[in-house]
Design a protein around this motif. Structure first.
Motif: not given
Length: 219
Positions: A151-173
């Motif tokens: 649940m944590l994986f799918i909830s947080w991933t959906s959030h990150h992917v949606r933010d990704g249309i504006r800012h891209g994905l931050w994959i540190c490091p």
């Protein structure tokens, strides 16, 4: 032998539910919802009001998280709505880290950060999911709460992917990607519940989830 037959039957039911007609239609509906609501959010009235823009954006994150988890579990019982609500909360609560980094409850400060806050680093998602899975194993919660890391994986991933249309994905490091094409964001969001369900099936978690959410096996 009967136990083995039951186990195989449970796995078959779990796999069929993963790609059922209802779940596929729900995924298409999720993709359509994302497209429509993102268009609505472009209205000048929303864009010119910081609070309205932030609250509506966070609410959409929550709905996408809820919808995604509803596809995974199928919503067969009233108690399933508790899980769906929790998924929506997890998808929305990430944005709290904006205020932590800003060090204030000022929305303007939270929206004008010099860098992205830590929960918006996509590398954190598998780390947190695996950590949660280890903690559950340590405290012998791996059956009754087996859904939580997923649940944590799918909830947080959906959030990150949606933010990704504006800012891209931050994959540190390693840094960040270019902004995601809109079609890719919609495709990933719509297919994410099925991808998650299939991996759960491969790891045996889907079998436990199918039993938990009301698939009865007659042997």
């Amino acid at each position: 032998m009967l136990h083995a037959m039951a186990s195989e039957t449970e796995k078959a039911h779990a796999l069929l539910q993963t790609f059922s007609t209802a779940s596929v239609i729900s995924s298409l509906g999720l993709g359509f919802f994302c497209f429509v609501v993102d268009q609505l959010q472009q209205f000048s009235y929303i864009q010119q009001n910081d609070w309205l823009r932030a609250l509506s954006d966070n609410a959409v994150h929550g709905v996408v998280g809820m919808w995604s988890w509803a596809i995974v579990i199928g919503l067969r019982k009233k108690s399933d709505f508790t899980e769906v609500t929790l998924a929506g909360f997890l998808s929305s609560v990430i944005d709290v880290d904006h205020f932590f980094l800003a060090g204030t409850l000022s929305l303007k400060a939270a929206l004008t950060l010099p860098r992205r806050p830590i929960l918006h680093c996509s590398t954190v998602i598998p780390v947190m999911a695996l950590t949660l899975k280890f903690i559950m194993h340590l405290f012998r919660l791996k059956d009754s709460w087996c859904f939580l890391p997923w649940m944590l994986f799918i909830s947080w991933t959906s959030h990150h992917v949606r933010d990704g249309i504006r800012h891209g994905l931050w994959i540190c490091p390693f840094g960040k990607t270019a902004p995601l094409p809109y079609w890719l964001y919609v495709a990933i969001t719509a297919s994410l519940p099925h991808l998650c369900s299939f991996i759960m099936y491969l790891t045996g978690t889907r079998e436990l989830m199918s039993i938990k959410h009301g698939i009865h096996i007659d042997v």
